[in-house]
Design an enzyme around this catalytic site. Structure first.
Site, PDB file in Angstrom:
ATOM      1  N   LEU A  29      72.159  74.799  -3.502  1.00 23.19           N
ATOM      2  CA  LEU A  29      71.911  73.614  -4.327  1.00 23.19           C
ATOM      3  C   LEU A  29      71.675  73.966  -5.799  1.00 23.19           C
ATOM      4  CD1 LEU A  29      69.623  71.679  -1.835  1.00 23.19           C
ATOM      5  CD2 LEU A  29      71.915  70.987  -2.575  1.00 23.19           C
ATOM      6  N   GLU A 101      68.891  69.367   4.700  1.00 26.17           N
ATOM      7  CA  GLU A 101      68.319  70.639   5.147  1.00 26.17           C
ATOM      8  C   GLU A 101      67.889  70.608   6.617  1.00 26.17           C
ATOM      9  OE1 GLU A 101      68.786  73.101   3.392  1.00 26.17           O
ATOM     10  OE2 GLU A 101      68.602  72.608   1.282  1.00 26.17           O
TER      11      GLU A 101
END
Length: 175
Positions: A29, A101
């Protein structure tokens, strides 16, 4: 409180009253990495880059699994002080990140203390943190990993194109 005051608070104050959390990202990310675009897709919520930082505590950051995913193992005191980025995110983005996640099965969201390397983002009502100062943010780590993962090579900083030769497999490319 009169009706006019309630209407004013409801329609004019709510956008500035939205809760914002800080999240520390260290893997795909981060800027320049395969999932960075997800931080700025408006359907996911809002995110704003605040700072580069590193964990105060050492952690093992490994690249593991069939898809070469970076995992920060929840084993404090081992590994390296992990380098990453701090973002300010709204509740919608935090919910998206939890889902992305796979919290709580793959990763768990936990608070961590960080050392600021360079702060560039805006701060509301507080002084801009200086390099070397400390702050807190959420990060995604895992306690659910394979027994051999703690023995894998540990990294201080993740780059999907690093010299490790472990090509990250994006979700859309997985079987």
């Amino acid at each position: 409180m009169n009706l006019r005051a309630i209407i004013f608070i409801t329609f004019w104050c709510l956008p500035s009253c939205i809760h914002m959390a800080r999240v520390f990202v260290y893997g795909t990310l981060k800027k320049g990495q395969p999932n960075y675009h997800r931080m700025f897709e408006s359907a996911n919520g809002k995110a704003e880059f605040l700072a580069s930082a590193c964990t105060i505590e050492k952690y093992p950051l490994v690249i593991a699994g069939h898809y070469n995913i970076p995992f920060l193992l929840n084993v404090p005191g081992q590994g390296h002080r992990v380098q990453g980025e701090i973002y300010k995110v709204d509740d919608k983005m935090l919910e998206f990140l939890d889902d992305f996640e796979e919290v709580p099965t793959l990763y768990q969201r936990a608070r961590v203390r960080l050392e600021v390397k360079e702060w560039v983002g805006e701060t509301e009502g507080e002084e801009r943190p200086a390099a070397g100062s400390f702050t807190e943010a959420f990060l995604y780590n895992t306690t659910t990993y394979q027994p051999d993962w703690p023995t894998l090579r540990r990294y201080e900083s993740y780059d999907s194109r690093g010299d490790h030769g472990l090509q990250y497999v994006a979700r859309q490319e997985r079987d």
